[in-house]
Design a protein around this motif. Structure first.
Motif, mmCIF file in Angstrom:
data_model
loop_
_atom_site.group_PDB
_atom_site.id
_atom_site.type_symbol
_atom_site.label_atom_id
_atom_site.label_comp_id
_atom_site.label_asym_id
_atom_site.label_seq_id
_atom_site.Cartn_x
_atom_site.Cartn_y
_atom_site.Cartn_z
ATOM 1 N N PRO A 129 -15.063 38.078 35.428
ATOM 2 C CA PRO A 129 -13.845 38.771 34.989
ATOM 3 C C PRO A 129 -13.972 40.294 35.093
ATOM 4 O O PRO A 129 -13.021 40.990 35.439
ATOM 5 N N GLY A 130 -15.144 40.807 34.812
ATOM 6 C CA GLY A 130 -15.351 42.248 34.927
ATOM 7 C C GLY A 130 -15.267 42.714 36.362
ATOM 8 O O GLY A 130 -14.711 43.775 36.663
ATOM 9 N N LEU A 131 -15.799 41.933 37.269
ATOM 10 C CA LEU A 131 -15.742 42.264 38.690
ATOM 11 C C LEU A 131 -14.311 42.214 39.203
ATOM 12 O O LEU A 131 -13.884 43.073 39.978
ATOM 13 N N ILE A 132 -13.551 41.252 38.743
ATOM 14 C CA ILE A 132 -12.142 41.145 39.141
ATOM 15 C C ILE A 132 -11.355 42.348 38.617
ATOM 16 O O ILE A 132 -10.550 42.937 39.339
ATOM 17 N N ALA A 133 -11.610 42.736 37.373
ATOM 18 C CA ALA A 133 -10.908 43.880 36.795
ATOM 19 C C ALA A 133 -11.274 45.163 37.533
ATOM 20 O O ALA A 133 -10.395 45.993 37.842
ATOM 21 N N LEU A 134 -12.545 45.345 37.851
ATOM 22 C CA LEU A 134 -12.989 46.525 38.580
ATOM 23 C C LEU A 134 -12.351 46.575 39.968
ATOM 24 O O LEU A 134 -11.886 47.626 40.417
ATOM 25 N N THR A 135 -12.296 45.460 40.641
ATOM 26 C CA THR A 135 -11.668 45.383 41.966
ATOM 27 C C THR A 135 -10.183 45.715 41.876
ATOM 28 O O THR A 135 -9.650 46.432 42.734
ATOM 29 N N ALA A 136 -9.509 45.231 40.854
ATOM 30 C CA ALA A 136 -8.081 45.504 40.678
ATOM 31 C C ALA A 136 -7.841 46.989 40.443
ATOM 32 O O ALA A 136 -6.900 47.572 41.012
ATOM 33 N N VAL A 137 -8.676 47.624 39.638
ATOM 34 C CA VAL A 137 -8.512 49.047 39.351
ATOM 35 C C VAL A 137 -8.743 49.875 40.618
ATOM 36 O O VAL A 137 -7.968 50.785 40.936
ATOM 37 N N ILE A 138 -9.778 49.561 41.367
ATOM 38 C CA ILE A 138 -10.068 50.294 42.598
ATOM 39 C C ILE A 138 -8.950 50.090 43.616
ATOM 40 O O ILE A 138 -8.521 51.037 44.281
ATOM 41 N N THR A 139 -8.449 48.881 43.742
ATOM 42 C CA THR A 139 -7.356 48.595 44.678
ATOM 43 C C THR A 139 -6.088 49.342 44.278
ATOM 44 O O THR A 139 -5.407 49.930 45.131
ATOM 45 N N ALA A 140 -5.759 49.345 43.000
ATOM 46 C CA ALA A 140 -4.566 50.054 42.531
ATOM 47 C C ALA A 140 -4.692 51.551 42.792
ATOM 48 O O ALA A 140 -3.732 52.201 43.222
ATOM 49 N N ALA A 141 -5.873 52.110 42.569
ATOM 50 C CA ALA A 141 -6.073 53.536 42.819
ATOM 51 C C ALA A 141 -5.936 53.851 44.308
ATOM 52 O O ALA A 141 -5.333 54.862 44.686
ATOM 53 N N ALA A 142 -6.459 52.985 45.162
ATOM 54 C CA ALA A 142 -6.351 53.202 46.611
ATOM 55 C C ALA A 142 -4.897 53.138 47.058
ATOM 56 O O ALA A 142 -4.443 53.970 47.856
ATOM 57 N N ILE A 143 -4.153 52.180 46.555
ATOM 58 C CA ILE A 143 -2.735 52.051 46.914
ATOM 59 C C ILE A 143 -1.961 53.272 46.437
ATOM 60 O O ILE A 143 -1.128 53.817 47.156
ATOM 61 N N TRP A 144 -2.250 53.731 45.226
ATOM 62 C CA TRP A 144 -1.574 54.918 44.693
ATOM 63 C C TRP A 144 -1.861 56.137 45.558
ATOM 64 O O TRP A 144 -0.954 56.927 45.843
ATOM 65 N N LEU A 145 -3.099 56.306 45.996
ATOM 66 C CA LEU A 145 -3.447 57.440 46.852
ATOM 67 C C LEU A 145 -2.750 57.364 48.207
ATOM 68 O O LEU A 145 -2.307 58.382 48.745
ATOM 69 N N ILE A 146 -2.626 56.175 48.758
ATOM 70 C CA ILE A 146 -1.930 56.009 50.040
ATOM 71 C C ILE A 146 -0.457 56.364 49.890
ATOM 72 O O ILE A 146 0.110 57.084 50.714
ATOM 73 N N ILE A 147 0.173 55.882 48.831
ATOM 74 C CA ILE A 147 1.590 56.189 48.592
ATOM 75 C C ILE A 147 1.782 57.690 48.396
ATOM 76 O O ILE A 147 2.717 58.285 48.940
ATOM 77 N N LEU A 148 0.894 58.326 47.656
ATOM 78 C CA LEU A 148 0.981 59.769 47.440
ATOM 79 C C LEU A 148 0.843 60.525 48.759
ATOM 80 O O LEU A 148 1.601 61.455 49.034
ATOM 81 N N ALA A 149 -0.092 60.108 49.598
ATOM 82 C CA ALA A 149 -0.287 60.773 50.884
ATOM 83 C C ALA A 149 0.944 60.632 51.770
ATOM 84 O O ALA A 149 1.361 61.590 52.437
#
Length: 84
Positions: free
Chosen positions: A9-29
């Motif tokens: 569960p911790g690995l899934i949560a960490l992956t979700a946070v990293i993925t959300a941050a990457a998507i947010w950065l792409i949208i911002l760019a």
């Protein structure tokens, strides 16, 4: 000392946070690259050229000129030319 243990569960949560941050950065760019380039005060030369084209009945060409020089949208450039 206990070894660092990551549970599923911790690995899934960490992956979700990293993925959300990457998507947010792409949208911002993408949004930053699509920022409007409109100049607040078009040059007097541009206004004169657009006015001359409009007087000759070449409204589409005047709109195209204004869009190319200022980066205005089609609608904004058409309004600009119509107000000349």
């Amino acid at each position: 000392m206990y070894p660092l243990e990551i549970t599923t569960p911790g690995l899934i949560a960490l992956t979700a946070v990293i993925t959300a941050a990457a998507i947010w950065l792409i949208i911002l760019a993408v949004r930053l690259t699509q920022a409007p380039r409109n100049r607040l005060n078009p040059s007097a030369d541009l206004v004169d050229q657009a006015r001359e084209l409009k007087a000759l009945g070449q409204i589409r060409e005047a709109v195209f000129l204004v869009r190319g020089e200022t980066g205005m949208s089609q609608r904004a450039a058409a309004r600009f030319v119509n107000r000349l």
